[in-house]
Scaffold this motif. Structure first.
Motif, PDB file in Angstrom:
ATOM      1  N   TRP A  26      41.137  15.329  21.529  1.00 43.92           N
ATOM      2  CA  TRP A  26      41.496  16.543  22.255  1.00 43.92           C
ATOM      3  C   TRP A  26      40.337  17.538  22.313  1.00 43.92           C
ATOM      4  CZ3 TRP A  26      44.539  17.215  25.893  1.00 43.92           C
ATOM      5  CH2 TRP A  26      44.924  18.497  26.308  1.00 43.92           C
ATOM      6  N   THR A  30      38.614  18.830  25.707  1.00 42.38           N
ATOM      7  CA  THR A  30      38.512  20.268  25.971  1.00 42.38           C
ATOM      8  C   THR A  30      37.070  20.660  26.303  1.00 42.38           C
ATOM      9  OG1 THR A  30      40.320  20.667  24.427  1.00 42.38           O
ATOM     10  CG2 THR A  30      38.988  22.563  25.040  1.00 42.38           C
ATOM     11  N   LEU A  43      48.998  21.243  31.141  1.00 40.35           N
ATOM     12  CA  LEU A  43      47.740  20.755  30.587  1.00 40.35           C
ATOM     13  C   LEU A  43      47.385  19.402  31.176  1.00 40.35           C
ATOM     14  CD1 LEU A  43      48.150  21.441  26.766  1.00 40.35           C
ATOM     15  CD2 LEU A  43      46.915  22.817  28.435  1.00 40.35           C
ATOM     16  N   TYR A  45      45.582  15.868  30.436  1.00 39.24           N
ATOM     17  CA  TYR A  45      45.161  15.082  29.277  1.00 39.24           C
ATOM     18  C   TYR A  45      43.855  14.339  29.522  1.00 39.24           C
ATOM     19  CZ  TYR A  45      49.270  16.489  26.827  1.00 39.24           C
ATOM     20  OH  TYR A  45      50.191  17.261  26.173  1.00 39.24           O
TER      21      TYR A  45
END
Lengths: 274, 294
Positions: A26, A30, A43, A45
């Motif tokens: 993650w 990001t 969000l 992925y």
């Protein structure tokens, strides 16, 4: 029945692996998302557009290159020194019985248990007296001290596994104790020494509280100090933060993977702080 | 081990000197000075007078609500983290006990959180637990477990849960490794004897494995308790002890005193922690020895 058990085992192990790896995944994702995408719901992925802007920002707006270099310097010098100290100290603890040996071992082990944060204030004053605040040399000294017990204890363990006969043979051939140690014993222990060095390096690389206590000038910041000033700002720029995390963690991941076996040994010997 | 001579003594002293000097100067000296400061009025911002004031710092600390909150939180933080780390770690160790293809690789991957500092782990989870854009909220919404985003790190009860989740994630591997090592120390003959006697796997585990590894387990747990208590890094970067002190533990409290420049109080808190750890260790070791003797 056997079959069911195997399937269950695979499912559980896979689930745990995913849980372990997801945070890492993650933070990487990001770090690769453009800013608007980081702060929008739903969000994604996987980044809609992959960007390296956060990494570029780190090195242009923040002086991350300099911080990296500072961290590298401090960690290399401190880890190198502490490994040398451990090589010497571990040898004597493993090979000789002398008065005070037990006390010394205990004194080293105790430092691994007690809350050393009580020393934080006095260390700040000491560094100030020695004019070592905001200087990498000051951090190096404190890091060496922090890691000496670990390095010495774990080295002692490595020496104990090298047969004494090996050295004695060399000494019979006329080599002095020190020469025997350098020529015969150390080559056998090289993997262990490398592991100790790497472990010490990673500890210095990651160290936070001492560094933020002693360092606040721009030119002496290490990576954790710099990242700490990111979080004390009002709004965290999570894109840069993610990129900084990735940059600082990748070297340690690689190094730790190389010495995993030794860390396990150190853990079971009680030398490694968990 | 060999006999003692002057030359040998000099060699030993020379080898040990650097390490001893470093540890004495940069570890023991400041620790002792910190302990002495506990009895002094010692504020970084007013160093003109640092008189000895007896137990004043202790009185001040013990009179602070934040200290007692931190102490209670420490109990929760240590007990709940330990509970899940231990049982999940034990489970993982049992699953990894027998060799299978790819076990080494699996262990290498599962091991990775160990390369990260508590500080970075705190940041990672701080981002994932984010109230607006956090992935944990998103996953819980998607699976229908919640129908409204939770401000995990902004709500006192949830904040403690969140830091504990992060700590469990980090610590399971430690227990898995230690317990695997302990399991491997059980002699095979014991199992062979037990299965000759017709003991089932479960009975073998209960009557052979557990008694054999119990002393090791007791020690691992004690070390772990001490470490979790001394591990403010994760909380520091994840919540900073907030909101409203709800995730403060005794070591983050200590660090706040240091950052605030009150070294006298910091020393007092440090000594209180030390006393707590010591008395707990003594109590714990007695309790587990009693268990063994029975």
């Amino acid at each position: 029945m056997r079959r069911v058990a195997t399937v269950a085992k695979v499912v559980v192990l896979t689930a745990w692996l995913l849980i372990t790896l997801f945070p890492l995944y993650w933070i990487v994702v990001t770090s690769l998302k453009p800013k608007p995408e980081i702060f929008s719901v739903p969000l994604k992925y996987w980044p809609g557009t992959v960007t390296f802007e956060h990494y570029a920002d780190l090195f242009s707006f923040a002086d991350f290159g300099a911080y990296l270099l500072n961290s590298l310097m401090v960690s290399l010098v401190a880890a190198g020194s502490v490994t040398a100290i451990g090589v010497l100290g571990g040898y004597t603890l493993a090979r000789f019985a002398f008065p005070g040996r037990g006390v010394l071992m205990l004194a080293f082990l105790v430092t691994q248990m007690i809350p050393l944060f009580i020393a934080l204030g006095p260390l700040y004053l000491l560094m100030s007296d020695l004019d070592l605040l905001n200087r990498l040399a000051g951090l190096m000294l404190v890091y060496v001290a922090m890691l000496v017990p670990f390095a010495t204890i774990i080295m002692r363990g490595f020496y104990e596994r090298v047969p004494v006969a090996l050295e004695e043979a060399a000494q019979v051939d006329g080599a002095s104790r020190l020469v025997a140690m350098v020529r015969v014993v150390i080559p056998v222990m090289l993997p262990g020494i490398a592991a100790t060095f790497i472990f010490a390096f990673v500890q210095c690389w990651n160290e936070l509280f001492l560094a933020i206590t002693f360092i606040d000038s721009e030119d002496a910041k290490t990576i954790p100090v710099a990242m700490n000033s990111f979080i004390t700002q009002y709004d965290i720029d999570w894109g840069s933060m993610a990129a900084a995390t990735v940059v600082s963690v990748v070297p340690t991941l690689v190094l730790f993977a190389a010495i995993r076996r030794y860390i396990v040994e150190g853990l079971t010997a009680g030398a490694v702080k968990g | 081990m060999r006999t003692f001579s002057v030359r040998r003594a000099r060699f030993i002293a020379l080898c040990l000197l650097p390490g001893v000097v470093f540890v004495a100067l940069f570890t023991y000296y400041p620790v002792i000075r910190g302990a002495v400061m506990a009895f002094q009025r010692y504020n970084l911002f007013d160093l003109t007078s640092t008189p000895f004031v007896g137990l004043e710092n202790f009185r001040a600390v013990l009179g602070e609500d934040r200290f007692w909150t931190a102490l209670r939180n420490t109990g929760t933080w240590v007990a709940v983290s330990l509970f899940f780390q231990f049982f999940l770690g034990f489970g993982l160790a049992l699953l990894l006990r027998r060799h299978f293809r790819g076990r080494g690789l699996y262990q290498a991957w599962v091991f990775f959180p160990w390369a990260m500092s508590g500080f970075l782990i705190g940041l990672l989870w701080r981002w994932m637990f984010n109230g607006q854009f956090g992935v944990i909220n998103d996953l819980l919404l998607k699976t229908g477990i919640i129908d409204q985003r939770i401000g995990f790190l902004a709500t006192p009860g949830w904040a403690m849960t969140s830091v504990i989740v992060a700590n469990v994630w980090y610590g399971v591997t430690f227990f898995a490794i230690m317990i695997m090592a302990a399991l491997q120390s059980v002699p095979k003959e014991l199992y062979e004897a037990a299965s000759v006697d017709g003991a089932s796997r479960l009975r073998q585990f209960w009557h052979v494995t557990l008694p054999h590894i119990r002393p090791t387990l007791a020690l691992i747990v004690l070390l772990r308790i001490i470490w979790i208590l001394n591990f403010p890094d994760l909380i520091y970067s994840m919540t900073g002890g907030g909101p409203a002190g709800s995730t403060d533990i005794i070591t983050t409290f200590l660090i706040q005193q240091v950052i605030g420049g009150d070294y006298g109080r910091a020393g007092a808190v440090g000594l209180l922690i030390l006393g707590l750890l010591l008395s707990f260790s003594v109590f714990y070791l007695n309790a587990t020895r009693f268990e063994k003797a029975r």
